[in-house]
Design a protein around this motif. Sequence first.
Motif, short mmCIF file in Angstrom:
data_model
loop_
_atom_site.label_atom_id
_atom_site.label_comp_id
_atom_site.label_asym_id
_atom_site.label_seq_id
_atom_site.Cartn_x
_atom_site.Cartn_y
_atom_site.Cartn_z
N TYR A 27 0.85 -1.25 0.15
CA TYR A 27 -0.22 0.03 0.16
C TYR A 27 0.83 1.24 -0.03
CZ TYR A 27 -3.80 3.03 1.03
OH TYR A 27 -4.86 4.08 1.16
N VAL A 31 0.94 4.20 -2.93
CA VAL A 31 0.43 5.57 -2.65
C VAL A 31 1.67 6.42 -3.11
CG1 VAL A 31 0.26 7.31 -0.63
CG2 VAL A 31 -1.03 5.08 -0.55
N THR A 35 1.75 9.16 -5.96
CA THR A 35 2.16 10.54 -5.98
C THR A 35 3.19 11.01 -7.09
OG1 THR A 35 1.99 10.23 -3.62
CG2 THR A 35 3.23 12.02 -4.16
N TYR A 46 -5.57 13.80 -0.42
CA TYR A 46 -5.44 12.30 0.28
C TYR A 46 -6.54 11.42 -0.18
CZ TYR A 46 -1.90 14.91 3.26
OH TYR A 46 -1.04 15.75 3.65
N ILE A 49 -6.31 9.94 -3.58
CA ILE A 49 -5.52 9.00 -3.89
C ILE A 49 -6.19 7.59 -3.46
CG2 ILE A 49 -3.08 7.73 -3.25
CD1 ILE A 49 -1.94 10.92 -3.49
N VAL A 61 -3.76 7.38 3.64
CA VAL A 61 -2.89 8.07 2.73
C VAL A 61 -1.74 9.07 3.32
CG1 VAL A 61 -2.35 9.59 0.56
CG2 VAL A 61 -4.09 7.67 0.76
#
Length: 124
Positions: A27, A31, A35, A46, A49, A61
């Motif tokens: 995870y 993330v 980004t 946040y 995403i 996030v």
Amino acid sequence: MREHTAEPGESPTEEPPPPASGHAADYTERVLEVTELIPPGRVMTYGDIAEWLGTGGPRQVGRVMALHGAAVPWWRVVRADGRPLPGSERRALAHYRAEGTPLRPGADPPRLDMRQARWDGGDG
């Protein structure tokens, strides 16, 4: 079995719990990858995403960004209200100005113009 200092309610010969599962590491990596996709001059929240990934939420996030975000363009992941990250306002604003990220005119303190700056994952 190796020995470690026992926590309350634990036997001194038990091994400590395993590190975070592969899911947490995966995870985190996902993330950070999203980004890195955000173009200069654009931002995602946040929650954006988390929605893009189809799992987790804004807090998850945010936790990833707090712990690992220094390795990526962290200033492009923002709160939904468009305010810069508390404690990092000056650094974030310098990045926004250098990248031409739209700011709300006359806002004090400065805020992002989320209508213009928000990236939906499409082209530019």
